[in-house]
Design an enzyme around this catalytic site. Structure first.
Site, PDB file in Angstrom:
ATOM      1  N   ALA A  46      35.690  33.213  45.093  1.00  0.00           N
ATOM      2  CA  ALA A  46      36.020  33.624  46.464  1.00  0.00           C
ATOM      3  C   ALA A  46      34.781  33.767  47.334  1.00  0.00           C
ATOM      4  CB  ALA A  46      36.779  34.950  46.449  1.00  0.00           C
ATOM      5  N   GLY A  72      35.550  42.505  41.889  1.00  0.00           N
ATOM      6  CA  GLY A  72      35.424  42.989  43.259  1.00  0.00           C
ATOM      7  C   GLY A  72      34.849  41.967  44.222  1.00  0.00           C
ATOM      8  N   ASN A 127      42.980  33.582  49.517  1.00  0.00           N
ATOM      9  CA  ASN A 127      43.151  34.654  48.528  1.00  0.00           C
ATOM     10  C   ASN A 127      43.679  35.903  49.208  1.00  0.00           C
ATOM     11  OD1 ASN A 127      42.933  36.526  46.509  1.00  0.00           O
ATOM     12  ND2 ASN A 127      40.759  36.202  46.113  1.00  0.00           N
ATOM     13  N   CYS A 130      43.824  39.537  45.793  1.00  0.00           N
ATOM     14  CA  CYS A 130      42.861  40.183  44.887  1.00  0.00           C
ATOM     15  C   CYS A 130      43.201  41.661  44.765  1.00  0.00           C
ATOM     16  CB  CYS A 130      41.432  40.028  45.386  1.00  0.00           C
ATOM     17  SG  CYS A 130      40.271  40.882  44.306  1.00  0.00           S
ATOM     18  N   ASN A 192      48.243  35.182  40.914  1.00  0.00           N
ATOM     19  CA  ASN A 192      47.023  35.945  40.694  1.00  0.00           C
ATOM     20  C   ASN A 192      47.294  36.954  39.564  1.00  0.00           C
ATOM     21  OD1 ASN A 192      44.493  37.246  41.049  1.00  0.00           O
ATOM     22  ND2 ASN A 192      44.513  36.713  43.229  1.00  0.00           N
ATOM     23  N   GLY A 265      42.134  29.783  33.817  1.00  0.00           N
ATOM     24  CA  GLY A 265      41.195  30.869  34.112  1.00  0.00           C
ATOM     25  C   GLY A 265      40.543  31.444  32.881  1.00  0.00           C
TER      26      GLY A 265
END
Lengths: 304, 250
Positions: A46, A72, A127, A130, A192, A265
């Site tokens: 991101a 984060g 995104n 998150c 996600n 992922g």
């Protein structure tokens, strides 16, 4: 000869396999293991408007058949990504999908607009899901009105097709998908991570410094399959599917559920070669189950 | 360069309380690993690899020795692997210790499962003709390992928290027993590293850090640490695990 090619808005993929955002950095480390030109696409980590440090450590914790993470959104900021990471990735013959995030609609819009200056980038992944930052991300991903608004604003400034990354942490994901489709999304990517927590028995405290984190890995695959299956019946835009993909059989299952491409992922952490191996194995698995092309499979498992 | 390799377990020993030593056979890693680097080991049924520091290598026998403490389900499972079985390993990972040519007397400070990388380093330093002094801290007498191995390298002071063996207290309590040295190297739990770097603030030193890792190769940003310059960071798995004592903020 099995045909692995797949065409999506803005993307002509040689195969449907791509590393998922956040699990592959900007490709540099994994380029030491294999030629990234083999990949259908790469979804980058991101990008936010300015650089972010992210959360305190520990940022990861192992769970049964998966892991929690709370990084984060650490990243060097969109300008630096465009200046030094995108040029590196453009050395490879693969499509670059840039994941973008922000704390406000203004930040999302600024980041999206910045990527107009990076002709090597083929698409954006928006995104809005998150779970690990206090501001931005998830609140856009759990309210259909806000999701639609940020999608529409990004579409207005961006020259690129926009794939909206949906959160599974909602009661009605079909409603979210329809809202962003109506707002102009060119595609969806889902799912996600699922918000979770783990408590250390000795310290009696959450193991992650952020307390909560996003659950990924094989544990979430059935959730992803169910959501993709449901959403694919209610939207006409394509879906990049993800959530615990580890084997070529998993890829087939995501395609059957209605995904047109598949992102990998957590499995990269166990096996840095996993994407490359899935691309090698996919033809024989498709053949085994009676398919001669990836496009033949998409949605064939959907029960209307 | 990091490679993904299969490593044959050629020997497995319990060398102290809850502490296991594995000797693994692999040509590439045995020829290329440097002190301070680690192996990232896949344990069957576990989604994240375990980072283990290299305790020694034998280039002739093409073996690598690692030690670990049984501390949870993953290390418990790893402790049940038998001789003759294979491990799926990424390695060698990380940067390794930087060795200053001009330093002649080196102090090694290891705490608990931070002791193994000190041994690989100590052997290497002695081979280079340097003098090595070691302070090794353990919880209790039952946890002590590698005392003879370190004695063979030079003067060794054992410290136990409960005083059941050697000096009583912490490794920092034993610093008063050590004469002049030019550089120190340390590895151990974070509170120990904080105490050591604070007490040896005027000395040149290097620390080796541990942290929960994701990918282990620098891609996932799970194991970062802030640097002492403004708002910078380092990745422990890729830029470390070894840092100059002044480089990162503990």
């Amino acid at each position: 000869m099995t045909d692995l090619r797949i065409e999506l808005p803005g993307l002509q993929l040689k195969n449907p396999i791509m590393p998922a955002s956040g699990c592959f950095g900007f490709g540099r480390e994994y380029s030491n293991f294999y030629d990234l030109s083999k990949l259908g696409a790469i979804i980058t980590k991101a990008a936010t408007g300015t650089k972010r440090y992210g959360n305190n450590t520990p940022r990861v914790a192992e769970t049964s058949s998966g892991m929690l993470n709370a990084i984060g959104l650490q990243n060097p900021g969109v300008e630096k990504i465009i200046a030094s990471e995108v040029p590196f990735l453009s050395n490879f013959d693969t499509s670059i999908i840039a994941n973008i995030a922000g704390s406000s609609i203004e930040e999302y819009v600024a980041v999206a607009a910045a990527f107009n200056e990076a002709p090597q980038v083929a698409a954006l992944e928006l995104n809005i899901s998150c779970p690990n930052v206090k501001e931005g991300g998830i609140q856009f991903g759990t309210d259909p009105l806000m999701a639609a608004e940020v999608t529409a604003m990004v579409k207005r400034v961006s020259d690129l097709p926009v794939y909206v990354k949906l959160s599974p942490n909602v009661s009605n994901i079909v409603e979210m998908a329809k809202a962003v489709e109506k707002a102009g999304a060119d595609g969806l990517s889902m799912i996600n991570t699922l918000t979770g927590m783990q408590i250390n028995l000795k310290s009696r405290k959450p193991l992650l410094a952020n307390k909560t984190g996003g659950l990924s890995g094989q544990a979430i695959k059935p959730v992803a399959i169910r959501m993709i299956h449901d959403v694919s019946q209610h939207v006409s835009i394509p879906i990049i599917g993800m959530g615990g993909v580890t084997s070529a059989e998993d890829v087939l299952e995501f395609l059957l559920a209605g995904a047109s491409a598949v992102a990998v992922g957590t499995a990269n952490f166990q096996n840095p070669f996993v994407c490359s191996e899935l691309i090698d194995e996919l033809p024989s698995i498709l053949d085994k189950y009676g398919f001669s092309s990836v496009s033949d499979v998409i949605g064939k498992g959907v029960i209307v | 360069m990091i490679k993904k390799v299969e490593m044959l377990i050629s020997q497995r020993r319990i060398i102290a309380l809850d502490t296991v030593e594995l000797t693994l056979k692999n040509k590439y890693i045995s020829q290329t690993a440097r002190p301070g680097q680690f192996l990232h080991i896949l344990v069957e049924g576990h989604s994240l690899r375990r980072p283990l520091s290299i305790a020694s290598i034998n280039k002739v026998a093409e073996t690598i020795t690692v030690l670990f403490k049984i501390n949870g389900p993953g290390t418990k499972k790893l402790s049940e692997y038998k001789n003759g079985m294979y491990l799926d390993v990424l390695g060698p990972n990380g940067n390794g210790f930087q060795i200053e040519e001009h330093d002649n007397t080196i102090l090694l400070i290891g705490g608990g499962i931070g002791v193994p990388p000190m041994y690989f380093l100590g052997k290497h330093l002695v081979e280079q003709g340097k003098k090595v002094i070691s302070i090794l801290g353990f919880q209790s007498a039952g946890h002590v390992f590698y005392e003879d191995e370190f004695e063979a390298l030079g003067r060794t002071i054992i410290v136990t928290n409960d005083g059941s063996y050697g000096e009583k207290g912490f490794v920092t309590d034993a610093l008063r027993l050590v004469e002049d040295f030019e550089c120190y190297y340390t590895c151990g739990p974070l509170p120990m590293l904080k105490a050591v770097t604070a007490k040896l603030n005027d000395c040149s030193g290097y620390i080796s850090l541990e942290e929960r890792m994701g990918c282990g190769v620098g891609a996932c940003f799970a194991c970062v640490i802030p640097t002492n310059d403004h708002f910078g960071y380092k990745k422990i798995c890729k830029d470390g695990p070894v840092f100059h004592s002044k480089e990162v903020s503990l």
